[in-house]
Design a protein around this motif. Structure first.
Motif, PDB file in Angstrom:
ATOM      1  N   GLU A 131       0.808  -1.296   0.227  1.00  0.00           N
ATOM      2  CA  GLU A 131      -0.038   0.079   0.005  1.00  0.00           C
ATOM      3  C   GLU A 131       0.790   1.162   0.098  1.00  0.00           C
ATOM      4  O   GLU A 131       0.647   2.230  -0.670  1.00  0.00           O
ATOM      5  N   ARG A 134       2.107   1.773  -3.397  1.00  0.00           N
ATOM      6  CA  ARG A 134       0.993   2.416  -4.324  1.00  0.00           C
ATOM      7  C   ARG A 134       0.727   3.808  -4.227  1.00  0.00           C
ATOM      8  O   ARG A 134       0.635   4.484  -5.041  1.00  0.00           O
ATOM      9  N   ALA A 138       0.968   6.985  -7.011  1.00  0.00           N
ATOM     10  CA  ALA A 138      -0.161   7.018  -7.643  1.00  0.00           C
ATOM     11  C   ALA A 138      -0.253   8.523  -8.062  1.00  0.00           C
ATOM     12  O   ALA A 138      -1.008   8.636  -9.027  1.00  0.00           O
TER      13      ALA A 138
END
Length: 152
Positions: A131, A134, A138
């Protein structure tokens, strides 16, 4: 494992012949067991190639016997057969045969239990981006896609 044997002797000065077979059961073959090899106590008479033993010759004159080697079949073939010439005896009693096959079975059972205790394994794994990674990329991905959409 199934061990079967037979002793056959002709009348007279002929030596008895031990014929035997050892067969693994299917579940034993599937375990990939190694062969068990052992020195038996089954006597091999002097000049065992000879089918007979005359009075006062070889074992009948007191010469000592050596012994035969026994082994279980390999797991691929699953069976083995053999024949041993036994020494001539007045009583035709050969307790060494039962004793040797029992010892072979006992050694085999030890190895069988060890192999059976090695349980099967079927492991799978999968990893994806964390996470944290990401979130890190992003913003850059959204900016790149926006610029591609407007023609840059």
């Amino acid at each position: 494992m199934i061990i079967e044997w037979n002793i056959n002797k002709k009348r007279g000065n002929f030596r008895p012949v031990l014929s035997y077979s050892i067969k693994l059961e299917e579940f034993e073959k599937e375990l990939g067991l190694p062969q068990v090899v052992m020195e038996s106590t089954i006597p091999e008479p002097p000049n065992s190639w000879s089918a007979s033993c005359l009075p006062e010759k070889c074992e009948r004159s007191g010469e000592t016997c050596s012994t035969y080697r026994l082994y279980t079949p390999n797991h691929k073939k699953g069976e083995v057969e053999g024949k041993f010439t036994l020494p001539w005896r007045t009583d035709s009693d050969y307790p060494e045969i039962q004793d040797s096959f029992t010892r072979l079975r006992d050694h085999f059972e030890t190895i069988l239990k060890e192999a059976y205790n090695s349980h099967p394994v079927d492991l799978n794994g999968r990893l994806e981006l964390s996470e944290e990674t990401r979130k890190y990329i992003a913003g850059g991905l959204i900016s790149q896609r926006f610029l591609e959409a407007v023609g840059f």
